[in-house]
Design a protein around this motif. Structure first.
Motif, PDB file in Angstrom:
ATOM      1  N   ILE A 221       0.838  -1.199   0.000  1.00  0.00           N
ATOM      2  CA  ILE A 221       0.000   0.000   0.000  1.00  0.00           C
ATOM      3  C   ILE A 221       0.876   1.253   0.000  1.00  0.00           C
ATOM      4  O   ILE A 221       1.725   1.438   0.872  1.00  0.00           O
ATOM      5  N   LYS A 222       0.656   2.120  -0.985  1.00  0.00           N
ATOM      6  CA  LYS A 222       1.459   3.323  -1.158  1.00  0.00           C
ATOM      7  C   LYS A 222       0.753   4.569  -0.645  1.00  0.00           C
ATOM      8  O   LYS A 222       1.413   5.497  -0.170  1.00  0.00           O
ATOM      9  N   ARG A 223      -0.557   4.631  -0.765  1.00  0.00           N
ATOM     10  CA  ARG A 223      -1.325   5.769  -0.253  1.00  0.00           C
ATOM     11  C   ARG A 223      -2.587   5.228   0.411  1.00  0.00           C
ATOM     12  O   ARG A 223      -3.095   4.161   0.033  1.00  0.00           O
ATOM     13  N   VAL A 236       0.808   5.356   6.991  1.00  0.00           N
ATOM     14  CA  VAL A 236       0.574   4.225   6.084  1.00  0.00           C
ATOM     15  C   VAL A 236       1.564   3.108   6.369  1.00  0.00           C
ATOM     16  O   VAL A 236       1.203   1.925   6.420  1.00  0.00           O
ATOM     17  N   SER A 237       2.821   3.484   6.601  1.00  0.00           N
ATOM     18  CA  SER A 237       3.857   2.487   6.876  1.00  0.00           C
ATOM     19  C   SER A 237       3.582   1.760   8.185  1.00  0.00           C
ATOM     20  O   SER A 237       3.730   0.533   8.276  1.00  0.00           O
ATOM     21  N   GLU A 238       3.184   2.495   9.210  1.00  0.00           N
ATOM     22  CA  GLU A 238       2.915   1.876  10.504  1.00  0.00           C
ATOM     23  C   GLU A 238       1.686   0.965  10.450  1.00  0.00           C
ATOM     24  O   GLU A 238       1.649  -0.082  11.102  1.00  0.00           O
ATOM     25  N   MET A 239       0.697   1.355   9.662  1.00  0.00           N
ATOM     26  CA  MET A 239      -0.553   0.595   9.616  1.00  0.00           C
ATOM     27  C   MET A 239      -0.468  -0.620   8.695  1.00  0.00           C
ATOM     28  O   MET A 239      -1.008  -1.689   9.001  1.00  0.00           O
ATOM     29  N   TYR A 240       0.251  -0.463   7.569  1.00  0.00           N
ATOM     30  CA  TYR A 240       0.246  -1.520   6.557  1.00  0.00           C
ATOM     31  C   TYR A 240       1.635  -2.054   6.222  1.00  0.00           C
ATOM     32  O   TYR A 240       1.789  -2.782   5.231  1.00  0.00           O
ATOM     33  N   GLY A 241       2.633  -1.713   7.022  1.00  0.00           N
ATOM     34  CA  GLY A 241       3.994  -2.128   6.712  1.00  0.00           C
ATOM     35  C   GLY A 241       4.177  -3.630   6.598  1.00  0.00           C
ATOM     36  O   GLY A 241       5.051  -4.115   5.874  1.00  0.00           O
ATOM     37  N   ARG A 242       3.368  -4.394   7.306  1.00  0.00           N
ATOM     38  CA  ARG A 242       3.492  -5.854   7.294  1.00  0.00           C
ATOM     39  C   ARG A 242       2.331  -6.532   6.565  1.00  0.00           C
ATOM     40  O   ARG A 242       2.137  -7.744   6.701  1.00  0.00           O
ATOM     41  N   GLU A 243       1.529  -5.769   5.842  1.00  0.00           N
ATOM     42  CA  GLU A 243       0.355  -6.328   5.179  1.00  0.00           C
ATOM     43  C   GLU A 243       0.395  -6.094   3.676  1.00  0.00           C
ATOM     44  O   GLU A 243       0.926  -5.085   3.206  1.00  0.00           O
ATOM     45  N   LEU A 244      -0.184  -7.035   2.957  1.00  0.00           N
ATOM     46  CA  LEU A 244      -0.358  -6.910   1.520  1.00  0.00           C
ATOM     47  C   LEU A 244      -1.850  -7.004   1.200  1.00  0.00           C
ATOM     48  O   LEU A 244      -2.594  -7.736   1.857  1.00  0.00           O
ATOM     49  N   VAL A 245      -2.274  -6.264   0.195  1.00  0.00           N
ATOM     50  CA  VAL A 245      -3.657  -6.374  -0.267  1.00  0.00           C
ATOM     51  C   VAL A 245      -3.810  -7.693  -1.016  1.00  0.00           C
ATOM     52  O   VAL A 245      -3.074  -7.973  -1.967  1.00  0.00           O
ATOM     53  N   ASP A 246      -4.752  -8.502  -0.578  1.00  0.00           N
ATOM     54  CA  ASP A 246      -5.046  -9.781  -1.223  1.00  0.00           C
ATOM     55  C   ASP A 246      -6.520  -9.770  -1.616  1.00  0.00           C
ATOM     56  O   ASP A 246      -7.401  -9.952  -0.779  1.00  0.00           O
ATOM     57  N   LEU A 247      -6.794  -9.554  -2.895  1.00  0.00           N
ATOM     58  CA  LEU A 247      -8.171  -9.416  -3.359  1.00  0.00           C
ATOM     59  C   LEU A 247      -8.972 -10.704  -3.229  1.00  0.00           C
ATOM     60  O   LEU A 247     -10.204 -10.682  -3.344  1.00  0.00           O
ATOM     61  N   ARG A 248      -8.287 -11.824  -2.978  1.00  0.00           N
ATOM     62  CA  ARG A 248      -9.020 -13.070  -2.757  1.00  0.00           C
ATOM     63  C   ARG A 248      -9.735 -13.065  -1.411  1.00  0.00           C
ATOM     64  O   ARG A 248     -10.694 -13.815  -1.219  1.00  0.00           O
TER      65      ARG A 248
END
Length: 641
Positions: A221-223, A236-248
């Motif tokens: 996530i970039k923005r 954004v880095s603190e909230m999603y630094g360890r997560e990836l968007v997985d549309l599944r």
């Protein structure tokens, strides 16, 4: 006419034009209509015949032959040769080519000469060449090589594909109906207004955290925006630094595939603000973002199901639909080239008929109606299930929409329901012989590709605005890249000196004798100066990077990019599932139904090295120096470029 004379003169140079006696030319009633070419900004008069005869029949079957579906081969790019036009060798002399003697000699020289004449003839005829079409906001862009000659049928979606809605009008009205329904459910919606600038296609809703996010092609996530407030890069880095968007994971992530998603996303993000403010009580809805998203979706779904919105649009289509006069003509070219045209839409019959009449009939020649364009029309198709499974098929038998059960579809029919498999069986064509064109990545493009291996085209109207925004941003991006490159050079020296200092503290020599001999004070002062320069560069680069893409969207930047260097998640989906993509169906008009679309070379991270090394080798070889004595030196960089 001048155009006809120019065509005759140019074609005669190629030996493919012969003046026929008038008695030999069948006369037919023609209709004149105007066709604007936006690439040339000119209007030309086109004469259309009401019949749908192909070029081969007009030229004479004894001269040309078409590669059939039973005799085709595959070319060197793996594409089917079905539909290719062939010249019968015994008729070369009659066309003034002088037999094969005109093509003798090295093919490189023959091709160069013919290509030059082709460019001259295109200019003479006022027809844009393939490159001018490609480098245009109205271009058709190719992800996977596609030979249109081998396509037997082209299927079209309707909404935001064959017709384009005024987003502010259509989505704005959908938003208002949604807000009315939320108000009736007890939600505090007073003071809220539709703001389409909050959202662009390709964003992803995080139902768990009440955020709207923009991921790159890998899912990073970039923005991000919480409610209607953009989050800082650090947040954004603190909230999603360890997560990836997985549309599944559909229970959490919702991908905004289409412009129809705009009203829903705007309403949800605004209601997130109301929930955070404590304005929504537990009696109205669960006090969490997932429950809020469900409530907004229910309110919008009700607006569509009750039919008020569509009834309003049907009563005044001119307020909501932006007709494209060129679109029916593009389809007419395809039909006359022998393509079977299909309309496959989720909209019901009454809505489809009203919208297509408004968008198509007045732009067609003679007494043609929109139905005359299509070999088969399927309404209420229930995509994406249409591509995955079979539903009962009904034939629409009256103008009032009366239907009866049907077990087999036939050419020229109007149907409701059914399946893609049924379409293939009825037309006796399958898989990659069919091109499907739509605006929804999942419902239209990915499912027809994954389940049936149909060829696919995505319509994304925003490409035109993005293309122009990229041009306006070129100076800004060039300056930004120059600053980043300067920082990379300064940073490389800083890193080398830092390593030299590290080795010195361990009693080991530095990388070079000169670095080893630097005195401690000179080493430290140089590092301090370089560090200050990099810090000042960061202060300059950061806001410029944040502003990159603001010509398209001040909040989200470019549609196709995530950050300066990478592609957006949307662009990755387009590349993966859409063989070609473009801004509107009428762009086919500026190509031909026989176009061979070639995908462009895909740049890899190491391409810059191999190109630079080849240039260096060429330069060194001219000076007599061995290339191996001057290897390319890599710099210490975190970027893939």
């Amino acid at each position: 006419m001048y155009v006809a004379a120019a065509a005759a003169e140019g074609l005669s140079r190629w030996g493919v034009y012969r003046e026929l006696p008038m008695a030999a030319v069948p006369m037919a009633k023609t209709t004149s209509f105007y066709r604007r070419n936006p690439l040339l900004d000119r209007v030309s008069v086109v004469h259309a015949k009401p019949s749908f005869s192909c070029f081969c029949a007009l030229a004479g079957d004894d001269v040309f032959s078409v590669t059939s579906a039973t005799q085709f081969d595959v070319d060197y790019l793996g594409q089917s040769t079905k539909g290719d036009l062939n010249v019968k060798s015994d008729h070369l002399d009659s066309f003034g080519l002088g037999g094969r003697s005109a093509l003798e000699g090295p093919i490189e020289e023959v091709a160069r000469a013919e290509a030059g004449e082709a460019e001259d003839l295109l200019r003479h005829l006022g027809i844009p060449g393939p490159f001018s079409s490609r480098y245009s906001p109205r271009g058709i862009f190719c992800s996977r090589t596609l030979n249109l000659r081998s396509i037997s049928a082209i299927g079209y979606d309707m909404d935001y594909t064959l017709m384009h809605y005024n987003v502010m009008a259509w989505e704005g009205r959908a938003y208002e109906y949604c807000m009315d329904n939320l108000r009736n459910m007890g939600f505090p919606v007073d003071g809220l207004a539709f703001d389409p600038d909050l959202v662009i296609r390709g964003l992803v809703i995080d139902k768990e955290k009440g955020n709207l996010v923009k991921p790159d092609r890998f899912g990073y996530i970039k923005r991000a925006m919480h409610g209607t407030t953009m989050l800082s890069t650090r947040a954004v880095s603190e909230m999603y630094g360890r997560e990836l968007v997985d549309l599944r994971n559909e229970s959490r992530w919702v991908f905004l595939n289409t412009l129809f998603s705009v009203s829903e996303a705007v309403a949800f993000m605004q209601m997130v603000d109301r929930l955070d403010e404590g304005a929504i009580s537990a009696e109205i809805a669960p006090l969490h973002y997932k429950g809020l998203y469900k409530a907004v979706g229910k309110a919008l779904f009700k607006a569509h199901v009750e039919g008020q919105l569509k009834n309003e649009i049907m009563s005044k289509p001119e307020l909501f639909v932006e007709p494209d006069p060129e679109m029916p003509l593009a389809l007419l070219d395809q039909k006359e080239a022998g393509k079977k045209l299909l309309l496959i839409t989720n909209s019901d019959y009454h809505y489809t008929d009203k919208m297509m009449q408004h968008s198509f009939n007045k732009f067609l020649p003679n007494d043609m109606g929109w139905r005359d364009l299509f070999d088969m029309v399927i309404v209420s198709a229930r995509k994406p299930e249409f591509f995955q499974m079979s539903h009962p098929l009904y034939e629409v038998v009256t103008d009032e929409g009366l239907m009866r059960p049907c077990f087999k579809a036939c050419t020229g029919g109007l149907y409701s329901g059914g399946s893609a498999q049924m379409v293939e069986n009825s037309l006796k064509i399958h898989g990659d012989e069919i091109l499907y064109v739509g605006d929804h990545i999942h419902t239209d493009v990915s499912q027809s590709k994954v389940h049936l291996r149909w060829r696919t085209a995505l319509i994304c109207r925003e490409l035109e605005e993005e293309y122009n925004a990229l041009i306006r941003s070129s100076s800004h991006r060039a300056t930004l890249i120059d600053l980043i490159n300067q920082k990379e050079v300064v940073g490389d020296l800083f890193n080398q000196l830092r390593l030299a200092l590290q080795r010195r503290t361990k009693g080991r020599p530095a990388q070079t004798l000169a670095a080893t001999n630097m005195d401690n004070q000179g080493l430290t002062e140089t590092m301090q100066k370089l560090l200050l320069v990099m810090q000042r560069l960061d202060e300059k680069i950061a806001p410029m990077l944040e502003a990159d893409g603001e010509h398209f969207s001040k909040r989200w930047g470019f549609l196709s990019r995530a950050g300066l260097w990478d592609k957006s998640h949307l662009m990755r989906q387009i590349e993966k599932y859409a063989d070609i993509y473009t801004s509107r169906v009428s762009n086919f008009l500026h190509y031909t139904p026989f176009m061979y679309f070639h995908s462009q070379e895909q740049t890899l991270a190491h391409d810059s090295y191999s190109w630079y090394q080849s240039q260096l080798n060429g330069l060194l070889s001219k000076t007599g120096v061995k290339p191996e004595d001057h290897p390319v030196k890599f710099t210490d960089s975190n970027d893939g470029h």
